[in-house]
Every structure is written in C-alpha cells, then in structure tokens.
Design a protein around this motif. Structure first.
Motif, mmCIF file in Angstrom:
data_model
loop_
_atom_site.group_PDB
_atom_site.id
_atom_site.type_symbol
_atom_site.label_atom_id
_atom_site.label_comp_id
_atom_site.label_asym_id
_atom_site.label_seq_id
_atom_site.Cartn_x
_atom_site.Cartn_y
_atom_site.Cartn_z
ATOM 1 N N VAL A 148 5.614 63.987 140.729
ATOM 2 C CA VAL A 148 4.643 62.480 141.513
ATOM 3 C C VAL A 148 5.280 62.001 142.190
ATOM 4 O O VAL A 148 6.403 60.950 140.889
ATOM 5 C CB VAL A 148 3.756 61.414 140.110
ATOM 6 N N LEU A 200 3.146 56.628 144.796
ATOM 7 C CA LEU A 200 1.307 55.933 143.584
ATOM 8 C C LEU A 200 1.457 54.760 145.517
ATOM 9 O O LEU A 200 1.737 54.006 146.161
ATOM 10 C CB LEU A 200 1.671 55.096 143.061
ATOM 11 N N CYS A 254 4.464 70.287 139.274
ATOM 12 C CA CYS A 254 4.659 69.160 140.144
ATOM 13 C C CYS A 254 5.341 67.284 139.951
ATOM 14 O O CYS A 254 5.394 67.387 138.993
ATOM 15 C CB CYS A 254 3.226 69.499 140.598
ATOM 16 N N GLU A 263 -7.376 66.546 147.733
ATOM 17 C CA GLU A 263 -6.006 65.796 148.118
ATOM 18 C C GLU A 263 -7.349 65.206 149.821
ATOM 19 O O GLU A 263 -7.957 65.879 149.654
ATOM 20 C CB GLU A 263 -4.602 66.870 148.802
ATOM 21 N N GLN A 322 -1.836 63.624 148.434
ATOM 22 C CA GLN A 322 -1.901 62.947 147.849
ATOM 23 C C GLN A 322 -3.622 63.219 147.472
ATOM 24 O O GLN A 322 -4.581 64.018 147.832
ATOM 25 C CB GLN A 322 -2.062 61.320 148.664
ATOM 26 N N TYR A 323 -3.622 62.201 146.455
ATOM 27 C CA TYR A 323 -5.205 62.583 145.305
ATOM 28 C C TYR A 323 -5.766 61.294 145.014
ATOM 29 O O TYR A 323 -4.945 60.627 144.487
ATOM 30 C CB TYR A 323 -4.839 63.253 144.155
ATOM 31 N N VAL A 362 1.577 63.337 145.154
ATOM 32 C CA VAL A 362 2.088 64.714 144.798
ATOM 33 C C VAL A 362 3.176 65.569 145.196
ATOM 34 O O VAL A 362 2.227 65.910 146.305
ATOM 35 C CB VAL A 362 1.896 65.341 143.678
ATOM 36 N N PHE A 383 2.277 54.765 134.630
ATOM 37 C CA PHE A 383 2.823 56.254 135.875
ATOM 38 C C PHE A 383 3.723 56.807 134.588
ATOM 39 O O PHE A 383 3.713 58.556 135.307
ATOM 40 C CB PHE A 383 3.479 55.261 136.522
ATOM 41 N N ILE A 415 2.212 65.865 134.355
ATOM 42 C CA ILE A 415 1.956 66.616 135.988
ATOM 43 C C ILE A 415 2.853 67.539 136.214
ATOM 44 O O ILE A 415 2.824 68.511 136.101
ATOM 45 C CB ILE A 415 1.588 65.903 136.622
ATOM 46 N N LYS A 416 4.056 67.227 135.645
ATOM 47 C CA LYS A 416 5.176 68.378 135.682
ATOM 48 C C LYS A 416 5.362 68.916 133.824
ATOM 49 O O LYS A 416 5.753 69.899 134.911
ATOM 50 C CB LYS A 416 6.829 66.374 135.384
ATOM 51 N N LEU A 469 -2.700 59.030 143.654
ATOM 52 C CA LEU A 469 -1.239 59.645 143.470
ATOM 53 C C LEU A 469 -0.645 60.610 144.466
ATOM 54 O O LEU A 469 -1.458 61.488 145.220
ATOM 55 C CB LEU A 469 -1.403 60.018 142.165
ATOM 56 N N PHE A 502 3.304 61.118 134.988
ATOM 57 C CA PHE A 502 4.310 62.227 135.858
ATOM 58 C C PHE A 502 5.173 62.681 134.720
ATOM 59 O O PHE A 502 4.490 64.296 135.421
ATOM 60 C CB PHE A 502 5.455 61.017 136.545
#
Length: 184
Positions: A131, A134, A129, A180, A102-103, A162, A116, A123-124, A160, A120
C-alpha cells in the motif's frame, strides 16, 4: 442528440481528446453546462493551460508531453526507476506483471477505522502487495497522501492505493471486498 444516446450521465468518466486544447476546453465547458457534475478528463497539449482546464471543471488533466519528458529524464538518470514506472503503468496480463490499483474502503472492509501501518503490514504479509498511498475527500476536492504515516486512521470512503502483481490481484480484491477503481 448523439451524446444523449450514449447515456453520458451514467458514464464513470468522460475523456476529452478532440484534437486541440481549445476544442477540448469548449467541449468540456459545454458538457459541464448541459450535464452538470460529470467526471471530465482531458488530454492537454499545452501544460500552461492546466489551471484553466481545472478552473473550467475538468477534474483530471493529462499532458502527454509532461509524462513523456519525465519518463525520458528518468531513463537518462535512473533507468531502473524508469523501467519500474513503465511496468506499473501497463495493465496486468500475467502473474508477474505489476500495477497500481485503488480500492474504496467500505464500512464492512477489514481496514475500516484501522491504522494505516497495521493495514500496510497485514496486506504485505498476507499477499505481498504494498500500500503506497491513500486518497480521501477533502474540502477542496481530493487529497492524495503518498506513503501515509503509520498512525493515520483509514476511514470509510478512503481509497487505498496498492502496488499489486497479477498473482495476488484476485486475493487482494477478495480481502478488501471490492473491485478496483474509483466509484465517486
């Protein structure tokens, strides 16, 4: 006196694992009385006492028996799910290991005030990665939103959650601008 020497007020969390549920509960109540708003986490033998511990101010209650029972049932009926769960519960040691992290979203984070679904996908696409959730502050404590809707706006102070592999861990931290973990 010994507890004072440990700088308990500077601790991120205090884990209560003193043997019995009664001892953990009494110890937790005493810590709460003397040190106020500590983040207390307790090991619980009897899952029927979960609400009692939470009412006593212990934020997180972990029942080994419940976790073990869920994992065993999963191995019986969904062995691949169980293996996946076991893998993400372990710590990342190699590039192909996975973990849930979690970040915290800061004001300067790239996904502050962003939908979101957009976060998502970015990042993907950039780091492979995923997500998966939340967490945010709510009037009754913390709200965990699993697989949030695409149109949910990410706010400063949200976390987030992840699924990340060892290969992309540093890249994700760099992208988000934070390490993290929960910072309160």
């Amino acid at each position: 006196e010994l507890i004072k020497k440990t700088n308990i007020t500077e601790a991120h969390a205090v884990f209560l694992n003193r043997g019995s549920d009664t001892t953990n509960l009494v110890y937790g109540l005493n810590l709460r009385k003397h040190y106020g708003d500590l983040n207390l986490v307790a090991n619980l033998e009897n899952p029927d006492l979960r609400q009692t511990f939470i009412t006593a101010g212990i934020r997180h209650v972990v029942s080994n028996n419940e976790i073990t029972a869920k994992l065993v049932a999963s191995y019986m009926f969904e062995p691949d799910v169980a293996e996946f769960t076991e893998n993400i519960l372990s710590y990342i040691e190699h590039d192909d290991d996975h973990d849930l992290k979690q970040y915290r979203v800061t004001a300067s984070a790239p996904f502050h005030d962003v939908r979101f679904g957009d976060a998502f996908m970015e990042i993907k696409r950039k780091l492979n990665c995923i997500v998966v959730g939340l967490a945010r502050s709510a009037p009754e404590g913390r709200e965990l939103i699993k697989t949030p809707p695409d149109d949910l706006i990410i706010h400063e102070g949200d976390y987030l959650i992840v699924l990340v592999n060892g290969k992309n861990l540093r890249g994700l931290q760099s992208m988000l601008g934070v390490s993290e973990g929960y910072t309160g």
